[in-house]
Motif scaffolding. Structure first.
Motif, PDB file in Angstrom:
ATOM      1  N   SER A  19       0.834  -1.191   0.000  1.00 24.76           N
ATOM      2  CA  SER A  19       0.000   0.000   0.000  1.00 24.76           C
ATOM      3  C   SER A  19       0.873   1.246   0.000  1.00 24.76           C
ATOM      4  O   SER A  19       1.885   1.297   0.690  1.00 24.76           O
ATOM      5  N   SER A  20       0.479   2.220  -0.782  1.00 24.35           N
ATOM      6  CA  SER A  20       1.185   3.491  -0.711  1.00 24.35           C
ATOM      7  C   SER A  20       0.669   4.220   0.522  1.00 24.35           C
ATOM      8  O   SER A  20      -0.150   3.707   1.263  1.00 24.35           O
ATOM      9  N   SER A  21       1.146   5.408   0.750  1.00 21.81           N
ATOM     10  CA  SER A  21       0.743   6.120   1.954  1.00 21.81           C
ATOM     11  C   SER A  21      -0.759   6.434   1.925  1.00 21.81           C
ATOM     12  O   SER A  21      -1.369   6.509   0.871  1.00 21.81           O
ATOM     13  N   SER A  22      -1.327   6.565   3.107  1.00 20.26           N
ATOM     14  CA  SER A  22      -2.731   6.928   3.174  1.00 20.26           C
ATOM     15  C   SER A  22      -2.963   7.778   4.413  1.00 20.26           C
ATOM     16  O   SER A  22      -2.088   7.890   5.265  1.00 20.26           O
ATOM     17  N   VAL A  23      -4.145   8.361   4.510  1.00 15.89           N
ATOM     18  CA  VAL A  23      -4.498   9.134   5.700  1.00 15.89           C
ATOM     19  C   VAL A  23      -4.796   8.140   6.809  1.00 15.89           C
ATOM     20  O   VAL A  23      -5.662   7.276   6.652  1.00 15.89           O
ATOM     21  N   ARG A  24      -4.082   8.269   7.911  1.00 17.96           N
ATOM     22  CA  ARG A  24      -4.277   7.311   8.999  1.00 17.96           C
ATOM     23  C   ARG A  24      -5.209   7.908  10.047  1.00 17.96           C
ATOM     24  O   ARG A  24      -4.980   9.002  10.562  1.00 17.96           O
ATOM     25  N   ILE A  25      -6.275   7.191  10.367  1.00 19.15           N
ATOM     26  CA  ILE A  25      -7.161   7.611  11.446  1.00 19.15           C
ATOM     27  C   ILE A  25      -6.865   6.710  12.645  1.00 19.15           C
ATOM     28  O   ILE A  25      -6.975   5.486  12.541  1.00 19.15           O
ATOM     29  N   ASN A  26      -6.431   7.321  13.731  1.00 16.04           N
ATOM     30  CA  ASN A  26      -5.986   6.557  14.896  1.00 16.04           C
ATOM     31  C   ASN A  26      -7.141   5.939  15.673  1.00 16.04           C
ATOM     32  O   ASN A  26      -8.287   6.394  15.584  1.00 16.04           O
ATOM     33  N   ASP A  27      -6.809   4.923  16.458  1.00 14.92           N
ATOM     34  CA  ASP A  27      -7.812   4.206  17.243  1.00 14.92           C
ATOM     35  C   ASP A  27      -8.562   5.110  18.217  1.00 14.92           C
ATOM     36  O   ASP A  27      -9.716   4.857  18.536  1.00 14.92           O
TER      37      ASP A  27
END
Ligand code: 5GP
Length: 217
Positions: free
Chosen positions: A3-11
């Motif tokens: 996977s390339s980079s993505s917007v990460r939404i934290n737990d």
């Protein structure tokens, strides 16, 4: 499949309070929060379109939209790729096809995955294929679909997924283009449903416990 980079939404992301946004009145009480506002989805989609254009520009591609949940993301992604094609020297000639998969009942993935319609994908032979999916959870669906598509010997297969869940037993199969990486929560809206409800909601939201009960089958 890396996977390339993505917007990460934290737990620990609580989402936005529902009062801060508009949403249809018929869903009041059924939602917990606005998880990803519609505008953010659109902005991220615009960037994914640019990444796809950069990688695949000047090739002919066949877009394979995975129904039903993928229709909104696919339509918006195609729209943005079209806009880029209009406004630059590079173009990306596209045809759009649809395939329908079904595996979920309530909020649980079921073992048997059905491919409904367009089982004969011989039109993909020798083509550059972009599979467009709304969400990858365990990755089972994507794995099954890839195997099915690969059997028709396309020249290239890329996958765009708006959402990828961080789940413990994921298949390790990840899209090439990922919008958002999200915690393991059940989300609805932007064409993602719970037993066919919530497709008519523009934000991606977390369903409430009472919402789950109300629309349970
Ligand atoms: P997987 O095979 O990756 O476990 O499941 C993928 C499919 O399950 C998706 O295509 C989608 O239809 C459904 N799904 C998984 N997680 C969610 C979710 O949080 N919300 C909704 N509405 N559907 C989901």
């Amino acid at each position: 499949w890396s996977s390339s980079s993505s917007v990460r939404i934290n737990d620990d992301w609580p989402g936005y309070s529902l009062e801060l946004f508009n949403y249809p009145k018929h869903y009041s009480g059924d939602l917990e929060c606005v998880y990803i506002p519609h505008g953010v989805i659109m902005d991220r989609t615009e960037r994914l379109a640019r990444n796809i254009m950069g990688d695949l520009g000047d090739h002919d591609i066949v877009v394979l939209c995975v129904l039903k949940a993928g229709y909104q993301f696919c339509a918006d992604l195609v729209e943005r790729i079209k806009a880029l094609s209009r406004n630059s020297d590079h173009t990306l000639p596209m045809s759009v096809n649809f395939i329908r998969l079904k595996s979920y009942v309530n909020d649980q993935s079921t073992e048997d995955l059905h491919i409904v319609g367009a089982e004969d994908l011989s039109f993909l032979t020798g083509k550059n294929v972009l599979i467009v999916e709304a969400i990858v959870d365990t990755g089972k669906t994507m794995k099954t679909l890839l195997k099915h598509v690969e059997a028709f010997r396309p020249k290239m297969i890329k996958v765009a997924g708006l959402l990828v869940k961080r789940v413990p037993n994921s298949s390790g199969c990840l899209p090439d283009y990922v919008g958002f990486e999200i915690p393991n929560r059940f989300v609805v809206g932007y064409a993602l449903d719970y037993n066919e409800y919530f497709r008519d909601l523009n934000h991606i939201c977390v369903i409430s416990e009472s919402g789950k009960l109300k629309y349970k089958v």
